[in-house]
Design an enzyme around this catalytic site. Sequence first.
Site, PDB file in Angstrom:
ATOM      1  N   ASP A 120      78.125 -46.380 140.788  1.00  0.00           N
ATOM      2  CA  ASP A 120      79.065 -47.474 141.043  1.00  0.00           C
ATOM      3  C   ASP A 120      80.411 -46.949 141.527  1.00  0.00           C
ATOM      4  O   ASP A 120      80.973 -47.427 142.514  1.00  0.00           O
ATOM      5  CB  ASP A 120      79.239 -48.292 139.758  1.00  0.00           C
ATOM      6  N   ASP A 152      76.396 -55.659 136.949  1.00  0.00           N
ATOM      7  CA  ASP A 152      77.393 -55.585 135.885  1.00  0.00           C
ATOM      8  C   ASP A 152      76.966 -56.396 134.664  1.00  0.00           C
ATOM      9  O   ASP A 152      77.588 -56.287 133.601  1.00  0.00           O
ATOM     10  CB  ASP A 152      78.747 -56.091 136.394  1.00  0.00           C
TER      11      ASP A 152
END
Length: 536
Positions: free
Chosen positions: A349, A427
């Site tokens: 990420d 997420d």
Amino acid sequence: MGKAVRIVTLSLVFLVSQINCQEAILHISSGARNKDYCIVYNQSWTPLSETLDAALQYPLVNLTSTTLCNSSGVSPDVVEGKAVVVLSGECNSSQKALVAQGLGATTLLIANNETLITPSANESDYAKVTIPLALMRYRDLLGAQQLFAEDMQVQLYAPPYSRIDPSIAVMLMIAIVTVVLGGLWSGACERDRLMSAAESGGLGENKPDSGELFLYSPMKVVFFVGLMCGMLVLMYFFYNILVYIIIVIFCLASASALYNCADAVMDKIGCGTLSFSIRNWTFSVRSLILAAVCVSIAAVWGVYRNEDRWIWILQDILGFAFCLNFMKTISLSNFKICVILLSLLLVYDVFFVFITPFFTKNGVSIMVQVALGPDASTEQTQGNLVVIPAEPQAPSEKLPVVMRVPRFSALAQNLCGMQFSILGYGDIIVPGLLVAYCSRFDVWINSSKKIYFVSCCIAYFLGLMVTFAVMLLSGLGQPALLYLVPFTLITSAVLAKCRGELRQFWAGTTYEVLDSSREPLLTEGRIDYSIEGAKC
């Protein structure tokens, strides 16, 4: 003293949260009629009033027959004390403003047939221009002329909107509810499996349920993350082709996930099933109705996926079901796998958000480019620059990989184009897999208070709060896993250490691992097979 400190702190937070946007509102009225239009201005150059009541009203003079690069052919008596609208081109905005100001105009509007970009000028021109200056769409001017004829009164104002938008609270609630329900569902399925194993005398005790996929090998986790990296890079280079494949896959997967979620709810509330047979085929009425509804919702989203005004509701419903079903289907077998997977995805990420902008041509990260589509490089707000199309454009395809909630307070921005708060499915799913593992571990150790599950959910909530706080203070999108992974992993590990269960927590499930000779460290004596709970 303490009260004064709290007041000062709250005041600073409020001031920091206010944004003076580069987008504003042009309010046109004529008699009882009125309408608002989008305009773009430079708030550091020609600031506008923040409210409509405080904005001065002027008659509008249409001078679109000229670009107003000089005063020839324009009588000061026509424009003095009035707002003026002219065409763009031939000279820069500051020159037009100086000419209009010299003729006695009070406001300058520049109608543009092309993209609206925040007007700028040389530093020396900023102090010379004292009248408000803004850009508007030429098609909006034509529409206003048809609606109001020639008698138009205009007011320009730029309402500040707060970064702390209610949409953030809605997004936070969606994420928390998804993670909590996903964890509870996974725990209920594990309890159901253990009860079934106990009823069958222990046969199949170490086998996962059909339909579940367990990640137990570190090499498989590394391969999975590598596959994600490869897919992201392919999406970046072949976006226009692969986006349609992903959309089709999402429609099928989300319809299936929505069906599974709805079917589980029906089982939970005890909804009966009527069945009928046709030529040795047995059909459930409930299943047929649910399948029809779920497929219809996915099909409607697929057809109207680019309709921003309302389709986000269906996308969030489908995304909610997709994340729930993913957390229930994909299970991490032990905390070691959780640490490896979440750590690798954290690096993934951060790298694709913060590092890749140094390698891309437009300076936009690969993650943002893929998540937001081709328009990511020309998003409406890029720092102090606003870019808005002057003419309607065909919507660009976007990947259905985010929860979307419109910003409720952005009135001016919704005139110029809807603004959304977004949160990626990853997420929710990635920390959610750890939450689901904690929920199953509570079942294995017969924790009536669900101590691991509750603690991990609280850590996820705090991590999200920190994510949103950093985003609001910095004004930049954040890789949420940068905060969520440390919060959830560290909390779970510390809890297991304090309870003296770190060895069992690390070893995890008693499921058979065919490619490993390791004996499970979790003792079966701590499992109570007589627990009653929800059926999977």
